[in-house]
Motif scaffolding. Sequence first.
Motif, PDB file in Angstrom:
ATOM      1  N   LEU A   1       0.854  -1.183   0.000  1.00  0.00           N
ATOM      2  CA  LEU A   1       0.000   0.000   0.000  1.00  0.00           C
ATOM      3  C   LEU A   1       0.891   1.234   0.000  1.00  0.00           C
ATOM      4  O   LEU A   1       1.679   1.447   0.922  1.00  0.00           O
ATOM      5  N   PHE A   2       0.753   2.084  -1.035  1.00  0.00           N
ATOM      6  CA  PHE A   2       1.737   3.139  -1.252  1.00  0.00           C
ATOM      7  C   PHE A   2       1.152   4.550  -1.293  1.00  0.00           C
ATOM      8  O   PHE A   2       1.868   5.524  -1.073  1.00  0.00           O
ATOM      9  N   THR A   3      -0.115   4.696  -1.621  1.00  0.00           N
ATOM     10  CA  THR A   3      -0.650   6.021  -1.962  1.00  0.00           C
ATOM     11  C   THR A   3      -1.305   6.707  -0.759  1.00  0.00           C
ATOM     12  O   THR A   3      -1.321   6.178   0.351  1.00  0.00           O
ATOM     13  N   GLU A   4      -1.899   7.880  -1.027  1.00  0.00           N
ATOM     14  CA  GLU A   4      -2.501   8.692   0.032  1.00  0.00           C
ATOM     15  C   GLU A   4      -3.978   8.397   0.249  1.00  0.00           C
ATOM     16  O   GLU A   4      -4.577   8.900   1.196  1.00  0.00           O
ATOM     17  N   SER A   5      -4.585   7.607  -0.642  1.00  0.00           N
ATOM     18  CA  SER A   5      -6.005   7.290  -0.477  1.00  0.00           C
ATOM     19  C   SER A   5      -6.301   5.923  -1.098  1.00  0.00           C
ATOM     20  O   SER A   5      -5.550   5.436  -1.943  1.00  0.00           O
ATOM     21  N   ILE A   6      -7.403   5.335  -0.670  1.00  0.00           N
ATOM     22  CA  ILE A   6      -7.827   4.056  -1.241  1.00  0.00           C
ATOM     23  C   ILE A   6      -8.105   4.226  -2.734  1.00  0.00           C
ATOM     24  O   ILE A   6      -7.748   3.368  -3.544  1.00  0.00           O
ATOM     25  N   SER A   7      -8.749   5.325  -3.087  1.00  0.00           N
ATOM     26  CA  SER A   7      -9.063   5.573  -4.496  1.00  0.00           C
ATOM     27  C   SER A   7      -7.799   5.573  -5.345  1.00  0.00           C
ATOM     28  O   SER A   7      -7.737   4.932  -6.410  1.00  0.00           O
TER      29      SER A   7
ATOM     30  N   ARG B   1      -9.958   7.773   2.355  1.00  0.00           N
ATOM     31  CA  ARG B   1      -9.131   7.551   3.538  1.00  0.00           C
ATOM     32  C   ARG B   1      -7.726   7.094   3.151  1.00  0.00           C
ATOM     33  O   ARG B   1      -7.513   6.457   2.121  1.00  0.00           O
ATOM     34  N   HIS B   2      -6.751   7.421   4.002  1.00  0.00           N
ATOM     35  CA  HIS B   2      -5.387   6.913   3.810  1.00  0.00           C
ATOM     36  C   HIS B   2      -5.388   5.420   4.152  1.00  0.00           C
ATOM     37  O   HIS B   2      -5.933   5.028   5.194  1.00  0.00           O
ATOM     38  N   PRO B   3      -4.810   4.567   3.307  1.00  0.00           N
ATOM     39  CA  PRO B   3      -4.835   3.125   3.572  1.00  0.00           C
ATOM     40  C   PRO B   3      -4.291   2.747   4.948  1.00  0.00           C
ATOM     41  O   PRO B   3      -4.794   1.804   5.582  1.00  0.00           O
ATOM     42  N   MET B   4      -3.288   3.470   5.443  1.00  0.00           N
ATOM     43  CA  MET B   4      -2.699   3.111   6.726  1.00  0.00           C
ATOM     44  C   MET B   4      -3.571   3.492   7.918  1.00  0.00           C
ATOM     45  O   MET B   4      -3.241   3.165   9.054  1.00  0.00           O
ATOM     46  N   SER B   5      -4.676   4.193   7.660  1.00  0.00           N
ATOM     47  CA  SER B   5      -5.608   4.532   8.740  1.00  0.00           C
ATOM     48  C   SER B   5      -6.681   3.455   8.919  1.00  0.00           C
ATOM     49  O   SER B   5      -7.520   3.557   9.804  1.00  0.00           O
ATOM     50  N   LEU B   6      -6.631   2.409   8.084  1.00  0.00           N
ATOM     51  CA  LEU B   6      -7.651   1.376   8.089  1.00  0.00           C
ATOM     52  C   LEU B   6      -7.285   0.226   9.023  1.00  0.00           C
ATOM     53  O   LEU B   6      -6.132   0.079   9.445  1.00  0.00           O
ATOM     54  N   SER B   7      -8.268  -0.606   9.307  1.00  0.00           N
ATOM     55  CA  SER B   7      -8.005  -1.835  10.059  1.00  0.00           C
ATOM     56  C   SER B   7      -7.252  -2.818   9.165  1.00  0.00           C
ATOM     57  O   SER B   7      -7.194  -2.641   7.937  1.00  0.00           O
TER      58      SER B   7
ATOM     59  N   GLU C   1      -5.023   4.141  -4.597  1.00  0.00           N
ATOM     60  CA  GLU C   1      -4.445   2.797  -4.555  1.00  0.00           C
ATOM     61  C   GLU C   1      -5.035   1.926  -5.652  1.00  0.00           C
ATOM     62  O   GLU C   1      -4.332   1.134  -6.292  1.00  0.00           O
ATOM     63  N   ILE C   2      -6.332   2.066  -5.889  1.00  0.00           N
ATOM     64  CA  ILE C   2      -6.987   1.306  -6.957  1.00  0.00           C
ATOM     65  C   ILE C   2      -6.532   1.805  -8.323  1.00  0.00           C
ATOM     66  O   ILE C   2      -6.232   1.017  -9.223  1.00  0.00           O
ATOM     67  N   LYS C   3      -6.446   3.116  -8.465  1.00  0.00           N
ATOM     68  CA  LYS C   3      -6.138   3.698  -9.772  1.00  0.00           C
ATOM     69  C   LYS C   3      -4.738   3.335 -10.268  1.00  0.00           C
ATOM     70  O   LYS C   3      -4.532   3.175 -11.467  1.00  0.00           O
ATOM     71  N   ILE C   4      -3.762   3.211  -9.354  1.00  0.00           N
ATOM     72  CA  ILE C   4      -2.404   2.913  -9.825  1.00  0.00           C
ATOM     73  C   ILE C   4      -2.300   1.484 -10.362  1.00  0.00           C
ATOM     74  O   ILE C   4      -1.333   1.158 -11.053  1.00  0.00           O
ATOM     75  N   SER C   5      -3.290   0.655 -10.059  1.00  0.00           N
ATOM     76  CA  SER C   5      -3.292  -0.702 -10.598  1.00  0.00           C
ATOM     77  C   SER C   5      -3.929  -0.772 -11.982  1.00  0.00           C
ATOM     78  O   SER C   5      -3.776  -1.768 -12.689  1.00  0.00           O
ATOM     79  N   MET C   6      -4.656   0.260 -12.360  1.00  0.00           N
ATOM     80  CA  MET C   6      -5.391   0.248 -13.615  1.00  0.00           C
ATOM     81  C   MET C   6      -4.508   0.689 -14.787  1.00  0.00           C
ATOM     82  O   MET C   6      -3.628   1.531 -14.630  1.00  0.00           O
ATOM     83  N   GLU C   7      -4.767   0.113 -15.936  1.00  0.00           N
ATOM     84  CA  GLU C   7      -4.101   0.585 -17.158  1.00  0.00           C
ATOM     85  C   GLU C   7      -4.580   1.984 -17.514  1.00  0.00           C
ATOM     86  O   GLU C   7      -3.796   2.833 -17.954  1.00  0.00           O
ATOM     87  N   HIS C   8      -5.892   2.208 -17.351  1.00  0.00           N
ATOM     88  CA  HIS C   8      -6.506   3.513 -17.603  1.00  0.00           C
ATOM     89  C   HIS C   8      -7.528   3.767 -16.509  1.00  0.00           C
ATOM     90  O   HIS C   8      -8.220   2.845 -16.069  1.00  0.00           O
ATOM     91  N   ASP C   9      -7.628   5.014 -16.053  1.00  0.00           N
ATOM     92  CA  ASP C   9      -8.597   5.338 -15.013  1.00  0.00           C
ATOM     93  C   ASP C   9     -10.002   4.943 -15.456  1.00  0.00           C
ATOM     94  O   ASP C   9     -10.422   5.223 -16.587  1.00  0.00           O
ATOM     95  N   ASP C  10     -10.716   4.280 -14.554  1.00  0.00           N
ATOM     96  CA  ASP C  10     -12.076   3.847 -14.844  1.00  0.00           C
ATOM     97  C   ASP C  10     -12.885   4.036 -13.569  1.00  0.00           C
ATOM     98  O   ASP C  10     -12.887   3.188 -12.681  1.00  0.00           O
ATOM     99  N   GLU C  11     -13.569   5.172 -13.464  1.00  0.00           N
ATOM    100  CA  GLU C  11     -14.313   5.510 -12.253  1.00  0.00           C
ATOM    101  C   GLU C  11     -15.407   4.491 -11.960  1.00  0.00           C
ATOM    102  O   GLU C  11     -15.656   4.143 -10.800  1.00  0.00           O
TER     103      GLU C  11
ATOM    104  N   VAL D   1      -8.417  -3.755   0.492  1.00  0.00           N
ATOM    105  CA  VAL D   1      -7.892  -2.755  -0.449  1.00  0.00           C
ATOM    106  C   VAL D   1      -6.902  -3.417  -1.404  1.00  0.00           C
ATOM    107  O   VAL D   1      -6.932  -3.177  -2.629  1.00  0.00           O
ATOM    108  N   ALA D   2      -6.028  -4.266  -0.876  1.00  0.00           N
ATOM    109  CA  ALA D   2      -5.059  -4.958  -1.727  1.00  0.00           C
ATOM    110  C   ALA D   2      -5.757  -5.869  -2.727  1.00  0.00           C
ATOM    111  O   ALA D   2      -5.357  -5.969  -3.896  1.00  0.00           O
ATOM    112  N   ILE D   3      -6.817  -6.533  -2.290  1.00  0.00           N
ATOM    113  CA  ILE D   3      -7.595  -7.394  -3.186  1.00  0.00           C
ATOM    114  C   ILE D   3      -8.290  -6.555  -4.255  1.00  0.00           C
ATOM    115  O   ILE D   3      -8.336  -6.928  -5.434  1.00  0.00           O
TER     116      ILE D   3
END
Length: 282
Positions: free
Chosen positions: A118-124, A154-160, A126-136, A167-169
Amino acid sequence: MINLDGEERMAMGLRIYFLDEIKLERKITPSTKTLQLRDFCFSHKNQPETLHIKECDIPAQRVTVIIGNNGAGKSTFARCFCSLEKKCGKIIYNGQSMKPKDRLNACYMVMQEVNHQLFTESISDEIKISMEHDDENLEKEILEQLDLILYRDRHPMSLSEGQKQRVAIASAAASKRLILVFDEPTSGLDFRHMKEVASILKELQEKDKTVYVITHDLELIADCCTDVIHFENGRIIDQYPMDKDGLLKIEKYFIKEESLTIIGGILPSSTGVGWTAFIILG
């Protein structure tokens, strides 16, 4: 608690009490597509070999569970398969040999320790960096499926820990990679969230993805897995479909290989099975 019926326990997010409560959730048809492993071996420098698969075909475009005792070679196999370890032999997929770079591009692995992924500042994000193209629309769909939509900013590190796992899944599902490998994806998840993960894995197979799952979660296995690969001492010692006979076989494995101790009360299981009336001691 032990007097609650199945529906009451599910509503509370509790898992099974006993193995005989587990039922197969779908009809399993024989696998028709396979992936070939050739000279698939690995050892750390100056260490004994920890993985030895001379030649073997394994299911493709299925949801295949990988079982085995601790130290059997399951995680080593997953890392070699995804080319996170080098010089691990040959994989032939759809009739073509996959070079290490090809495997890195084709595979997505969700590790058991998801904090490393988990690397980014938000869950959103985190999902987007896995995508080839943004898809809302796809992002929203996946986050809703995994009960994460309210936390998208939310920041991923603030989660349970369970939320981080989901989020990783979600990132893996959004990646559109051909092959996805999950190491204990339901560790710490209650019944409801385990079912959400199972639903995602089934959807991935329906999209012709190849999914491998390392898990001790028998409920997850019965819900979504189609095939079983059994590791021991770095070797594949058995393979079978997850039909009724397969369920009986895997139940016997869990009972045989683990020592069951019945306790008075309901405690979280350390094996990934979830909330149960017993602890499985390794």
